[in-house]
Write an enzyme that holds these catalytic residues in place. Sequence first.
Site, PDB file in Angstrom:
ATOM      1  N   TYR A  17       0.825  -1.207   0.000  1.00  0.00           N
ATOM      2  CA  TYR A  17       0.000   0.000   0.000  1.00  0.00           C
ATOM      3  C   TYR A  17       0.861   1.259   0.000  1.00  0.00           C
ATOM      4  CZ  TYR A  17      -2.793  -3.828   1.826  1.00  0.00           C
ATOM      5  OH  TYR A  17      -3.366  -5.057   2.012  1.00  0.00           O
ATOM      6  N   ASP A 245     -13.336 -17.254   7.430  1.00  0.00           N
ATOM      7  CA  ASP A 245     -11.985 -16.784   7.138  1.00  0.00           C
ATOM      8  C   ASP A 245     -11.271 -16.611   8.480  1.00  0.00           C
ATOM      9  OD1 ASP A 245      -9.729 -15.270   6.735  1.00  0.00           O
ATOM     10  OD2 ASP A 245     -10.670 -13.813   5.392  1.00  0.00           O
ATOM     11  N   LYS A 274      -1.804 -16.881   7.446  1.00  0.00           N
ATOM     12  CA  LYS A 274      -0.941 -16.101   8.344  1.00  0.00           C
ATOM     13  C   LYS A 274      -0.078 -16.890   9.349  1.00  0.00           C
ATOM     14  CE  LYS A 274      -2.674 -11.465   7.911  1.00  0.00           C
ATOM     15  NZ  LYS A 274      -3.929 -11.223   7.192  1.00  0.00           N
TER      16      LYS A 274
HETATM   17  C1  LIG Z   1      -4.443 -11.074   5.861  1.00  0.00           C
HETATM   18  C2  LIG Z   1      -5.811 -11.562   5.624  1.00  0.00           C
HETATM   19  C3  LIG Z   1      -6.188 -12.122   4.385  1.00  0.00           C
HETATM   20  C4  LIG Z   1      -5.248 -12.165   3.203  1.00  0.00           C
HETATM   21  O1  LIG Z   1      -4.130 -12.951   3.423  1.00  0.00           O
HETATM   22  P1  LIG Z   1      -2.803 -12.695   2.555  1.00  0.00           P
HETATM   23  O2  LIG Z   1      -1.890 -13.783   2.997  1.00  0.00           O
HETATM   24  O3  LIG Z   1      -2.324 -11.326   2.897  1.00  0.00           O
HETATM   25  O4  LIG Z   1      -3.186 -12.814   1.136  1.00  0.00           O
HETATM   26  C5  LIG Z   1      -7.476 -12.597   4.266  1.00  0.00           C
HETATM   27  N1  LIG Z   1      -8.357 -12.534   5.275  1.00  0.00           N
HETATM   28  C6  LIG Z   1      -8.026 -12.010   6.473  1.00  0.00           C
HETATM   29  C7  LIG Z   1      -9.038 -11.986   7.556  1.00  0.00           C
HETATM   30  C8  LIG Z   1      -6.757 -11.492   6.685  1.00  0.00           C
HETATM   31  O5  LIG Z   1      -6.443 -10.939   7.870  1.00  0.00           O
END
Ligand SMILES: *Cc1c(COP(=O)(O)O)cnc(C)c1O
Length: 430
Positions: A17, A245, A274
């Site tokens: 960004y 997610d 992550k």
């Molecule tokens: C960071 C994140 C993503 C994306 O993951 P990347 O590895 O950066 O592509 C998707 N959903 C949530 C909730 C996140 O915190």
Amino acid sequence: MSQSDILFDNKHIWHPYSSILKPLPCYSVISAKGVYLKLKNGKNIIDGMSSWWSTIHGYNHPILNKSLKKQIKKISHVMFGGITHPAAISLCRNLIKLTPEKLDCIFLSDSGSIAIEVAIKMLIQYWESLGQNRTKILTIRNSYHGDTFGAMSISDPDNSIHKIYNQFLPKNLFANSPNSKFNEEWNSNDITSFHKIIEKNTLNIAGVILEPIVQGVGGMKFYHPMFLKKVEELCKNYSIPLVFDEIATGFGRTGKFFAFQHANVIPDILCLGKAMTGGTITLAATLTSRNIANTISKSNIRCFMHGPTYMGNPLACSVANANIKILKKNEWKKQVINIEKELDKNLLPLVDHSRVIDVRVLGAIGVVECKQQVNLELIQKFFVKNGVWIRPFKNLIYIVPPYIISTKNLKKLTDVIKKSLDENTLFKSF
Ligand SMILES: *Cc1c(COP(=O)(O)O)cnc(C)c1O
């Protein structure tokens, strides 16, 4: 690293960004250990961000490092098409054991955003298999699911990213996000908007995708578990798959291993990322129920149509296994509870500060919501000068420290946050 390296970085390298013409200053990190990032000038600063929720056991962890060294001697990478390997098998066994019984089939990918793209493709293919053309995803406002196009299309439409790519983005459905906070009373009106949309658009909705409990980039909000209960009920009633997610919240961050456990709700698809490799190498996973996997596989094409080049990378899988091995010792629980207790003690009182709207804590997440946006360049400089690494966005100063952080270092983080609030120049005027 010389001054010319920094100039080169400024001129040629994009950071997240950021602008090439007017880049914000970057701090050069030459090594890291535990919770400390070592800067070029030799100074150690305390990491409050876990490199965006991922380095949960700290940097340069001996067990994680060892697993990488062991794996690199065998094989660093091999294509996953037509080939399998022990590290991936053992990781998938681990993930199946760690997640609810219902989640039984795994698709490995390279990053969180891709895990979301995979989930969206699965949903569409699932309905295609059932002879239905369903292409809408239902989610809620203040959501964030990543930066690729599918993921952007289910992230809050008021996000500036949407405006730029609007013509290109699929149009999805956004219900109001719940107002009931995590530990306050449940307001049953909070489900009304979601209920109306799911009822009205049932035959167009391929699936519901939510960040359970914690909305991250969309405002660092913690909402009431009852919302997930109600969503689950509605998804069941309308036979619509529910996707969680847990890319940010998975692996203990909120005090439960998965955030959905606060609500006792089990999704049909789960996205992880992550912290899965303890912040070592990028890796993500999309887990599905047997029913969804089987249905997709019964489609006309009989395959799930995705296949990243680095799928199931052995180094990433082996370090994810080592990360899970550390987590299985169950120290994360005590660590996160202790962080929560300390944040309650040292961060919550800041709510009385004239600059602050709200302070909230959940597990190892602490958020100070300010009235004004921060001046990122100046506040970053202030934090580094004071020996900590905290990277706020908009009006949110938040920390998600490594679980291993000591009480003393955590106190340092919260003290510096407190100190920053007294500095007018670090905040933008209205
Ligand atoms: C960071 C994140 C993503 C994306 O993951 P990347 O590895 O950066 O592509 C998707 N959903 C949530 C909730 C996140 O915190």
